[in-house]
Design a protein around this motif. Structure first.
Motif, PDB file in Angstrom:
ATOM      1  N   UNK A   5      38.072  46.454  36.384  1.00 51.95           N
ATOM      2  CA  UNK A   5      39.201  46.002  35.734  1.00 51.95           C
ATOM      3  C   UNK A   5      40.923  45.661  35.991  1.00 51.95           C
ATOM      4  N   UNK A   6      40.990  43.982  36.469  1.00 52.99           N
ATOM      5  CA  UNK A   6      42.238  44.307  36.737  1.00 52.99           C
ATOM      6  C   UNK A   6      43.051  44.118  35.926  1.00 52.99           C
ATOM      7  N   UNK A   7      45.049  44.165  36.620  1.00 51.02           N
ATOM      8  CA  UNK A   7      45.918  44.023  35.665  1.00 51.02           C
ATOM      9  C   UNK A   7      46.236  43.454  34.949  1.00 51.02           C
ATOM     10  N   UNK A   8      46.571  43.769  33.759  1.00 47.71           N
ATOM     11  CA  UNK A   8      46.585  42.031  32.241  1.00 47.71           C
ATOM     12  C   UNK A   8      48.214  42.250  32.360  1.00 47.71           C
ATOM     13  N   UNK A   9      48.592  41.422  31.838  1.00 50.72           N
ATOM     14  CA  UNK A   9      49.314  40.534  31.634  1.00 50.72           C
ATOM     15  C   UNK A   9      50.761  41.680  31.331  1.00 50.72           C
ATOM     16  N   UNK A  10      50.538  42.175  29.637  1.00 49.02           N
ATOM     17  CA  UNK A  10      50.994  43.772  29.131  1.00 49.02           C
ATOM     18  C   UNK A  10      51.706  44.423  30.413  1.00 49.02           C
ATOM     19  N   UNK A  11      50.005  44.226  31.416  1.00 49.79           N
ATOM     20  CA  UNK A  11      51.435  45.547  32.444  1.00 49.79           C
ATOM     21  C   UNK A  11      52.241  45.160  33.192  1.00 49.79           C
ATOM     22  N   UNK A  12      51.680  44.071  32.940  1.00 45.90           N
ATOM     23  CA  UNK A  12      53.075  43.319  34.318  1.00 45.90           C
ATOM     24  C   UNK A  12      54.011  43.529  33.970  1.00 45.90           C
ATOM     25  N   UNK A  25      53.735  42.199  42.245  1.00 46.39           N
ATOM     26  CA  UNK A  25      53.760  41.748  40.969  1.00 46.39           C
ATOM     27  C   UNK A  25      52.809  40.812  40.633  1.00 46.39           C
ATOM     28  N   UNK A  26      53.694  39.949  41.064  1.00 41.45           N
ATOM     29  CA  UNK A  26      52.964  38.072  40.503  1.00 41.45           C
ATOM     30  C   UNK A  26      51.862  37.886  41.361  1.00 41.45           C
ATOM     31  N   UNK A  27      51.887  37.763  42.878  1.00 43.13           N
ATOM     32  CA  UNK A  27      50.660  37.457  43.475  1.00 43.13           C
ATOM     33  C   UNK A  27      49.542  38.413  43.527  1.00 43.13           C
ATOM     34  N   UNK A  28      49.577  39.583  43.303  1.00 42.87           N
ATOM     35  CA  UNK A  28      48.521  40.328  43.394  1.00 42.87           C
ATOM     36  C   UNK A  28      48.456  41.648  41.744  1.00 42.87           C
ATOM     37  N   UNK A  29      48.265  40.893  40.519  1.00 39.98           N
ATOM     38  CA  UNK A  29      47.844  41.064  39.398  1.00 39.98           C
ATOM     39  C   UNK A  29      46.602  41.356  39.651  1.00 39.98           C
ATOM     40  N   UNK A  30      45.766  40.160  39.840  1.00 39.15           N
ATOM     41  CA  UNK A  30      44.489  39.931  39.932  1.00 39.15           C
ATOM     42  C   UNK A  30      43.875  40.048  40.474  1.00 39.15           C
ATOM     43  N   UNK A  31      43.748  40.825  42.152  1.00 44.19           N
ATOM     44  CA  UNK A  31      43.732  40.062  43.583  1.00 44.19           C
ATOM     45  C   UNK A  31      42.654  41.798  42.729  1.00 44.19           C
ATOM     46  N   UNK A  32      42.883  42.943  42.898  1.00 43.68           N
ATOM     47  CA  UNK A  32      42.479  44.143  42.752  1.00 43.68           C
ATOM     48  C   UNK A  32      42.447  44.636  41.182  1.00 43.68           C
ATOM     49  N   UNK A  33      41.028  45.548  41.421  1.00 43.04           N
ATOM     50  CA  UNK A  33      41.367  46.922  39.896  1.00 43.04           C
ATOM     51  C   UNK A  33      42.642  47.364  39.577  1.00 43.04           C
ATOM     52  N   UNK A  34      42.421  47.586  38.488  1.00 45.59           N
ATOM     53  CA  UNK A  34      43.865  47.898  37.818  1.00 45.59           C
ATOM     54  C   UNK A  34      44.407  49.499  38.959  1.00 45.59           C
TER      55      UNK A  34
END
Length: 852
Positions: free
Chosen positions: A1-8, A33-42
């Motif tokens: 599961x990727x990083x949520x906006x709240x976690x960012x 943070x901006x570029x990679x938050x959805x690229x990996x699981x948490x």
């Protein structure tokens, strides 16, 4: 599961509060943070973020940059003065205290220069006061001339200036050296930081490569396991689904799912097959089997298929029930018909049972060739009015009878010689009625065995002779008393033995070779063995492959067939006349160190260290030239002086069953002839004979399987029955047995006519008499090479001593070879009266005494 906006957002807030990072580092991390938050699981994102932050923090620390550093406030003299008001060493403000500046100790130079400038300003002011700036009127004496004094001051001032300039240059050089040193240290630190960063990059790359390899391995495991699924479940787990599961760290979960499907599929398949096995083999069963792989793993499809099977099973049960009802009705009808047939048959035989007639010419030929006695053959020849003489040998009689032109008359006469059920019953009743008249009974059971032998004798007579004995029985009681008095006290014989596959193979081989020898087996060993019903399929599997045993190899080496052909691929046609002689020669050579050659032209005497009866069961002997070597040895033997050793003819059930019994002089045939005499027997009619009559059971096993089971047993009516592997051996001849006999039963009856004799003698142990110190010892005597070979091998297998009398034909001289005699033999000192030829001198001295 990727990083949520709240976690960012939480990460950004913490980053802003971090006082150990420079602004540039914070900006770098915010961009990450901006570029990679959805690229990996948490988990993977946080690993890479933390690694990046550590690298930036280390870099800032090595460069002396962090967010706590502030711009100078107030009136600071140098950029090297820190925000706390302290100046670094070398600052232009020497009054300040602080750490050394990277530029080195420049404060002394800067301070001196400033002082010099202040002095110059002061001097200019003084000169300006005088209106001349170049010189100053300082003449304290008031001489009005002050130029000289000014020159001295200038010299001193110049000297001081030069000195100060020299000190400033030294300080500058020192500062430059310090700066170079500090720059080198800074460069070294920078290189170290870069090296660490490169190591971190390589480590990260290796970790990433290892992670990729593990991911690929896990994917392959899942794919292989997925491929084992049935076709209906294969597409549920596509390659893409498996790859995503591995990337997202869900390998174990996916593995569990596939295992669950496999378990479900196997369970479905088991349920289907259990039901399907109840269905008979056919189209429906084959069709269902082809569908199993498409439905297993799918509960709904499996249930539907099971329903189809159950429906078919109900149809089959219904049909079976209908067939059973029809069969029951048919059985009732058959029983009714059978009852009517029995009633008709009973009406036909209401007054007496009749002989069963044989109409099959092949069976007639078997009976004539293998079973009938000489007396019966002579009577058939007489009734058929064929040319014969009483001196004709049995083989010639058989051949003459079978060549008779009128086959119907031949069948009638053979049937007339057979003993029917009613006649058999009369014979037994007649003989048994004399048991009570047997005197000197030492055993309650012995008279019954005596009666059983006499019953066999009577069945061997011709039809006319049997009728005569049943009518008057003139000599029955006398003969029974004589036999009973000469019967050896015995117990029933029971021999159970474990044998090897090789030994069982040898026994089967001997049976085949004996059939070839007697011309009733014409096929090769393999062909005969595959076709015979004497052994079950289970027993046949225990024979050594290729008949490769040491014993068979020895016999094959004798080159018995023509043209040195291998005996295992030979049939009857491959054997030339007289091949059996090589077998006898082999046995003679085998025992040449143990055998005693005895010429029977003269009477012999046997002496031994212990009193004994040498009892010889005679199977066959040469008679073409009146040799009768074995019988002559027995009849002409006399006791040596001071010796208690005697030689006797031994009669067992085996001699009574032998189709060749009439060929042995002074044996069974002599007893049978006495039954037909019209006069009483002399007192010595039974001399020189011993009888050994008992039930016998030999059971030879390979492992837990009985392979050679031979039984001889007297029943309650004193009739003797014999069987081999639970198949009846014809004892004497009966119409019912002959009619129902097939080739195997006739053949095995012929084989055991000889074999029963040597099997019996092989298992008979020495018996010590209770009424005297004599020991009864038992020998097998024969001129039949195959019977001798069989006896020799059976004794070896049963681990018994060899006691054998080998007869040779006349061209070798009337001679016998005795193995296991345990005594010495010499010619009788004075020729004894020959009971065989009537020649010689009668002598009644004690050396000719007869053993009782």
């Amino acid at each position: 599961m990727s990083l949520s906006n709240q976690d960012a957002n939480q990460l950004r807030t913490r980053l802003e509060r971090n006082s150990n990072l420079s602004i540039k580092s914070k900006t770098n991390l915010n961009s990450f943070i901006e570029k990679k938050k959805n690229a990996f699981d948490r988990s993977t994102f946080m690993q890479q973020y933390n690694a990046r932050m550590r690298n930036l923090r280390n870099r800032d620390a090595s460069l002396g940059i962090n967010s706590k550093r502030k711009r100078s406030r107030g009136n600071l003299n140098s950029a090297m003065e820190n925000s706390n008001g302290y100046a670094s060493n070398g600052s232009v403000n020497p009054g300040k205290r602080g750490r050394s500046s990277p530029r080195g100790p420049l404060s002394a130079v800067s301070g001196a220069s400033n002082t010099s400038n202040n002095e110059n300003v002061s001097m200019n002011r003084s000169n300006n006061d005088n209106g001349y700036g170049g010189f100053s009127s300082n003449n304290e004496n008031g001489n009005g001339y002050g130029g000289f004094s000014n020159n001295e001051n200038n010299l001193e001032r110049n000297t001081k200036r030069r000195k100060n300039n020299s000190q400033a240059q030294a300080a500058t050089n020192k500062a430059a050296a310090n700066n170079a040193r500090r720059k080198a240290v800074a460069n070294a630190k920078k290189k170290a930081i870069l090296a660490r960063q490169q190591v971190n990059v390589k480590t990260n790359a290796n970790a990433k490569a290892a992670a990729n390899a593990k991911a690929k391995e896990n994917y392959n495991k899942l794919r292989i396991k997925r491929n084992s699924l049935p076709r209906g479940l294969y597409n549920i787990f596509s390659n893409t689904i498996l790859q995503n599961a591995v990337k997202q760290g869900r390998y174990q979960n996916m593995n569990t799912q596939i295992n669950s499907k496999i378990k479900l599929a196997n369970n479905n398949e088991r349920r289907i097959k259990i039901q399907l096995n109840k269905i008979p083999i056919g189209n429906f069963r084959r069709n269902v089997q082809s569908k199993i792989n498409n439905v297993r793993g799918n509960n709904s499809k499996t249930t539907a298929l099971l329903q189809q099977i159950n429906t078919e099973q109900k149809k089959i049960n219904a049909n079976a029930k209908a067939k059973a009802a029809a069969a029951t009705q048919a059985a009732k009808n058959a029983n009714a018909n059978a009852a009517r047939a029995r009633a008709n048959a009973n009406a036909a035989i209401a007054n007496a049972r009749v002989n069963v007639k044989i109409n099959n010419l092949a069976n007639i030929r078997d009976v004539v060739t293998l079973m009938l006695s000489k007396d019966q053959l002579i009577e058939i020849a007489k009734n058929l009015k064929v040319s014969y003489t009483k001196s004709n040998k049995v083989p010639k009689l058989k051949d003459t009878i079978l060549k008779h032109n009128n086959k119907n008359d031949l069948i009638k006469e053979v049937n007339n010689q057979l003993v029917g059920d009613a006649e058999s019953k009369k014979i037994a009743e007649k003989v048994n009625s004399y048991i009570s008249g047997i005197r000197n009974i030492k055993s309650k059971t012995r008279p019954n065995y005596t009666a059983s032998l006499v019953i066999l004798y009577i069945k061997d007579l011709s039809k006319v002779a049997r009728t005569k004995v049943i009518t008057n029985g003139r000599n029955l009681l006398q003969l029974m008393n004589g036999i009973n008095s000469r019967t050896i006290s015995n117990n029933n014989i029971k021999k159970e033995e474990q044998i090897s596959n090789e030994e069982f193979t040898d026994l089967v081989f001997i049976m085949w070779l004996d059939g070839v020898h007697d011309n009733y087996i014409t096929k090769t060993l393999d062909t005969w063995f595959n076709e015979t019903t004497l052994f079950s399929d289970t027993q046949k599997k225990l024979v050594v492959k290729g008949w490769n045993t040491p014993f068979i190899q020895i016999i094959n080496s004798l080159k018995l067939p023509k043209g040195n052909k291998n005996i295992l691929t030979s049939s009857l046609s491959n054997f030339s006349s007289g091949w059996e002689k090589d077998v006898k020669t082999y046995l003679t050579e085998k025992y040449k160190n143990d055998a005693i050659p005895i010429s029977t032209s003269l009477a012999q005497q046997v002496t031994s260290s212990i009193p004994q009866n040498i009892n010889i069961g005679v199977d066959q002997e040469y008679t073409d030239n009146n040799e009768n070597s074995i019988t002559r040895f027995i009849q002409d033997h006399t006791r040596a002086t001071n010796s208690k050793t005697d030689v006797n003819t031994l009669i067992t059930y085996g001699q009574a069953f032998d189709p060749g019994r009439s060929m042995v002089s002074r044996g069974v045939h002599e007893d049978i002839e006495k039954l037909t005499l019209d006069k009483l027997l002399n007192k010595k009619f039974i001399s020189k004979k011993k009888y050994y009559l008992c039930d016998m059971k030999i059971d030879l096993k390979v492992g837990n399987t009985s392979v050679f089971k031979l039984q001889v047993q007297k029943d309650f009516s004193n009739n003797v029955n014999a069987s081999f592997n639970n198949k009846k051996i014809l004892t004497g001849i009966s119409a019912r047995q002959a009619k129902n006999a097939n080739g195997d039963i006739i053949a095995v009856s012929k084989y055991f006519g000889d074999a029963l004799q040597y099997y019996s003698l092989a298992v008979m142990d020495n018996r010590k008499r209770t009424e005297s110190p004599k020991t009864e010892r038992f020998f097998f005597g024969s001129g039949d090479s195959m019977a001798l070979l069989g006896y020799d091998r059976v004794c070896e297998i049963l681990k018994k001593s060899i006691r054998m009398v080998i007869d040779f034909p006349e061209k070798y001289g009337p001679k016998i070879h005795v193995v296991g005699l345990n005594g010495t033999v010499r010619n009788t000192p004075q020729p004894a009266y020959s009971t065989m030829t009537g020649a010689g001198v009668q002598n009644n001295n004690r050396n000719n005494a007869i053993s009782k």
